[in-house]
Design an enzyme around this catalytic site. Sequence first.
Site, PDB file in Angstrom:
ATOM      1  N   GLU A 180      50.386  50.763  37.351  1.00 48.59           N
ATOM      2  CA  GLU A 180      50.705  51.989  36.599  1.00 48.59           C
ATOM      3  C   GLU A 180      52.173  52.372  36.768  1.00 48.59           C
ATOM      4  OE1 GLU A 180      47.497  54.362  38.137  1.00 48.59           O
ATOM      5  OE2 GLU A 180      46.052  53.119  37.065  1.00 48.59           O
ATOM      6  N   HIS A 232      52.381  49.142  42.018  1.00 50.60           N
ATOM      7  CA  HIS A 232      51.124  49.422  41.311  1.00 50.60           C
ATOM      8  C   HIS A 232      51.346  49.207  39.810  1.00 50.60           C
ATOM      9  CE1 HIS A 232      47.584  51.416  39.798  1.00 50.60           C
ATOM     10  NE2 HIS A 232      47.081  51.364  41.017  1.00 50.60           N
ATOM     11  N   GLY A 237      40.210  50.770  36.784  1.00 49.50           N
ATOM     12  CA  GLY A 237      39.673  51.887  36.002  1.00 49.50           C
ATOM     13  C   GLY A 237      38.767  51.484  34.852  1.00 49.50           C
ATOM     14  N   SER A 241      38.223  49.107  40.282  1.00 55.15           N
ATOM     15  CA  SER A 241      36.877  49.620  40.002  1.00 55.15           C
ATOM     16  C   SER A 241      35.889  49.505  41.154  1.00 55.15           C
ATOM     17  CB  SER A 241      36.296  48.930  38.758  1.00 55.15           C
ATOM     18  OG  SER A 241      37.051  49.267  37.619  1.00 55.15           O
ATOM     19  N   GLU A 298      45.146  43.306  42.599  1.00 56.42           N
ATOM     20  CA  GLU A 298      44.486  44.191  41.642  1.00 56.42           C
ATOM     21  C   GLU A 298      44.614  43.616  40.232  1.00 56.42           C
ATOM     22  OE1 GLU A 298      44.215  48.423  43.132  1.00 56.42           O
ATOM     23  OE2 GLU A 298      46.212  48.272  42.276  1.00 56.42           O
ATOM     24  N   ASN A 308      43.677  55.772  46.629  1.00 55.35           N
ATOM     25  CA  ASN A 308      44.812  56.073  45.742  1.00 55.35           C
ATOM     26  C   ASN A 308      44.381  57.165  44.769  1.00 55.35           C
ATOM     27  OD1 ASN A 308      47.006  56.103  44.058  1.00 55.35           O
ATOM     28  ND2 ASN A 308      46.478  54.184  43.005  1.00 55.35           N
ATOM     29  N   LYS A 363      46.198  58.654  42.665  1.00 60.56           N
ATOM     30  CA  LYS A 363      47.005  58.654  41.429  1.00 60.56           C
ATOM     31  C   LYS A 363      47.522  60.077  41.165  1.00 60.56           C
ATOM     32  CE  LYS A 363      43.974  55.039  39.771  1.00 60.56           C
ATOM     33  NZ  LYS A 363      44.109  53.923  38.890  1.00 60.56           N
TER      34      LYS A 363
END
Length: 250
Positions: free
Chosen positions: A101, A99, A174, A211, A168, A11, A13
């Site tokens: 985000e 996701h 991250g 991560s 996740e 991904n 992003k």
Amino acid sequence: MTNNNIYFVANWKMNGHLSLIKRLKNVVILSNNKKYKKIKIIYCPPFTLISKLFDKIKKSKIIVGSQDCSYEDNYGPFTGDVSPKLIKEIGAKYVILGHSERRLKGDTNKIINRKIHAALKQKLKIILCIGETLNDRKKNKTFSVLKKQLLLCLKKINNIDNIIFAYEPIWSIGTGVIPLNNILEHDISKIIKFIKSKFKNQKPKIIYGGSVNPENIVKLKHIKNINGFLVGGASLYENKFVDIIKKTTI
Ligand code: PEP
């Protein structure tokens, strides 16, 4: 790890540029190596790079996906949206939905459910992300949050063959912090059990994201029942991504 296909989802992003695409030689080589035939590599760059990526990976087994889609499945007057039909037409096979985000930008479980229906209608496969915040975990609400996400996102879905579930934990994305193997294994079996209770006789595919890097993969690969990994930051570096894949399979 399971004995079935192992998925590695990259991904990117809102990152990536043409020079990154030019540097995918080793992933292309790996994807064509018979030794790694169980490995499915799915690259999800920003929409703007999808066609350039195709040019580079033409002779490989790498699969391409997008990072989101509209809940309008076809063409239409929806400025700024990218529909599953448009994504399918360009040759992508997968779409990441839910996701964290994107949830932060307003995607509710209800919207994600509409997107899933639209994507499946256009025969795209889905990588459905679910995950709890650190606060949820501290309050012992992890499983109720995950259950709610699954129930609402999968409303009126009867078949999960074309869905990969990406667990996740939001606090791990991250941050460099990953759950302990025994906790992850426990949570993943609970998720699998719950999905199986709703989709009788179907076998959920579940991957972990948060991560993942070439160092911690050595531990993470021992988690039972896991079908692969969703890799964000590390997937931007070809050498790290290749390392993650290789270390998972030895
Ligand atoms: C992600 O993008 O979903 C992700 C897991 O990112 P990272 O690997 O950077 O934590």
